[in-house]
Design a protein around this motif. Structure first.
Motif, PDB file in Angstrom:
ATOM      1  N   PHE A   1      -1.135  13.368  13.569  1.00 54.33           N
ATOM      2  CA  PHE A   1      -1.088  12.460  12.433  1.00 54.33           C
ATOM      3  C   PHE A   1      -1.446  13.189  11.149  1.00 54.33           C
ATOM      4  O   PHE A   1      -2.388  13.980  11.125  1.00 54.33           O
TER       5      PHE A   1
ATOM      6  N   PRO B   1      -8.275  10.199  17.747  1.00 50.37           N
ATOM      7  CA  PRO B   1      -7.922  11.253  16.788  1.00 50.37           C
ATOM      8  C   PRO B   1      -9.093  12.183  16.515  1.00 50.37           C
ATOM      9  O   PRO B   1     -10.248  11.740  16.387  1.00 50.37           O
TER      10      PRO B   1
ATOM     11  N   ASN C   1      -4.265  11.009   0.878  1.00 49.22           N
ATOM     12  CA  ASN C   1      -5.049  10.337  -0.154  1.00 49.22           C
ATOM     13  C   ASN C   1      -4.302  10.500  -1.469  1.00 49.22           C
ATOM     14  O   ASN C   1      -4.097  11.614  -1.949  1.00 49.22           O
TER      15      ASN C   1
ATOM     16  N   MET D   1      -8.587   6.510  -0.632  1.00 48.77           N
ATOM     17  CA  MET D   1      -8.531   6.059   0.743  1.00 48.77           C
ATOM     18  C   MET D   1      -7.464   6.870   1.462  1.00 48.77           C
ATOM     19  O   MET D   1      -6.482   7.282   0.845  1.00 48.77           O
ATOM     20  N   LEU D   2      -7.668   7.090   2.727  1.00 51.82           N
ATOM     21  CA  LEU D   2      -6.661   7.784   3.521  1.00 51.82           C
ATOM     22  C   LEU D   2      -5.663   6.777   4.096  1.00 51.82           C
ATOM     23  O   LEU D   2      -6.067   5.733   4.614  1.00 51.82           O
TER      24      LEU D   2
ATOM     25  N   GLY E   1       0.811  -1.204   0.000  1.00 48.63           N
ATOM     26  CA  GLY E   1       0.000   0.000   0.000  1.00 48.63           C
ATOM     27  C   GLY E   1       0.851   1.264   0.000  1.00 48.63           C
ATOM     28  O   GLY E   1       2.079   1.213   0.033  1.00 48.63           O
TER      29      GLY E   1
ATOM     30  N   GLN F   1      -5.003  15.303   5.160  1.00 47.75           N
ATOM     31  CA  GLN F   1      -5.682  15.746   6.362  1.00 47.75           C
ATOM     32  C   GLN F   1      -4.722  15.643   7.547  1.00 47.75           C
ATOM     33  O   GLN F   1      -3.772  14.860   7.523  1.00 47.75           O
TER      34      GLN F   1
ATOM     35  N   TYR G   1      -4.763  15.251  11.892  1.00 43.14           N
ATOM     36  CA  TYR G   1      -5.544  14.891  13.081  1.00 43.14           C
ATOM     37  C   TYR G   1      -4.659  15.033  14.310  1.00 43.14           C
ATOM     38  O   TYR G   1      -3.443  14.861  14.242  1.00 43.14           O
TER      39      TYR G   1
ATOM     40  N   PHE H   1      -2.742   6.767   6.966  1.00 40.97           N
ATOM     41  CA  PHE H   1      -2.231   7.561   8.075  1.00 40.97           C
ATOM     42  C   PHE H   1      -0.722   7.407   8.210  1.00 40.97           C
ATOM     43  O   PHE H   1      -0.181   6.306   8.071  1.00 40.97           O
ATOM     44  N   GLY H   2      -0.058   8.527   8.509  1.00 40.37           N
ATOM     45  CA  GLY H   2       1.348   8.465   8.861  1.00 40.37           C
ATOM     46  C   GLY H   2       1.501   7.894  10.262  1.00 40.37           C
ATOM     47  O   GLY H   2       0.521   7.678  10.974  1.00 40.37           O
ATOM     48  N   GLY H   3       2.746   7.653  10.653  1.00 40.04           N
ATOM     49  CA  GLY H   3       3.020   7.055  11.952  1.00 40.04           C
ATOM     50  C   GLY H   3       2.787   7.982  13.130  1.00 40.04           C
ATOM     51  O   GLY H   3       2.756   7.540  14.275  1.00 40.04           O
TER      52      GLY H   3
END
Lengths: 114, 110
Positions: B88, B43, B92, B97-98, B1, B33, B35, B100-102
């Motif tokens: 975070f 989040p 996209n 789909m989103l 992914g 985005q 969060y 998320f980073g770590g």
């Protein structure tokens, strides 16, 4: 009072048992998601659903199952096939598009498998 | 992914100092985005960036989207103890789909 509820907040299970985590929303959102969060790490997508009676696997679906029989509800079952199930599980929903709409998260369920 | 790298993983600052977290992708993004997750919480959405070079501000928070739409940053001016938490990014890449980073965990010393 609109929002997403998850229950229970803390859950303990013995190894080898299946367990179901509940997620309910009254935001009238079409899309719902399940994420897994491990300590110090980001969110990894388990499953998502864009409409009732339809759902897709995320990046880490193995050992998990879901259902979406009602718009408001998206329960997650952690099966005994999940090798390392202890984690913080977050449910989220969005109005529509998973890629662009804001995701609203529930308070999470912390699952510990003994 | 899709891979979304976020740095640093942790940041300790003295109250009043500035803080920046960076989010990088190898592919061009449609939107990104941000969060915030408070300790023990969940989040909460902060902002969405869509346009190349976009800059948005929320009080002491400044969000930027790179010209090439492959990176983004969140800068907090004069941190306060209420800024504590993990930030975070969620990207996209037109797969709708989103990812998320770590996350970057911010700790603020009073």
């Amino acid at each position: 009072d609109g929002g997403i509820t998850q229950s229970p907040k803390y859950l303990f299970r013995k190894e080898g048992q299946n367990v179901t985590l509940s997620c309910e929303q009254n935001l009238n959102h079409d899309a719902m998601y399940w994420y897994r969060q491990d300590p110090g790490q980001g969110l990894r997508l388990i499953y998502y659903s864009q409409i009732v009676n339809d759902f897709q696997k995320g990046d880490i679906a193995e050992g998990y199952s879901v259902s979406r029989e009602k718009k408001e509800s998206f329960p997650l079952t952690v099966t005994s096939a999940q090798k390392n199930p202890t984690a913080f599980y977050l449910c989220a929903s969005s109005a529509g598009s998973p890629g662009t709409d804001t995701q609203y998260f529930g308070p999470g369920t912390r699952l510990t498998v003994l | 992914g899709q891979q979304v790298m976020q740095i640093p993983q942790y940041q300790h600052v003295q109250e009043g100092e500035d803080f920046t977290t960076y989010c990088n992708s190898s592919t061009t993004l449609s939107n990104i985005q941000w969060y915030k997750q408070r300790p023990g919480g969940h989040p909460v959405f902060l902002i969405q960036l869509v346009k190349s070079g976009e800059v948005k501000k929320q009080k002491r928070l400044t969000f930027q989207f790179g010209e090439a739409k492959k990176n983004s940053s969140l800068h907090i001016t004069a941190t306060q103890t209420t800024d504590v938490g993990t930030y975070f990014c969620a990207a996209n890449n037109a797969g709708n789909m989103l990812t998320f980073g770590g996350g970057t965990r911010l700790m603020v010393k009073p």
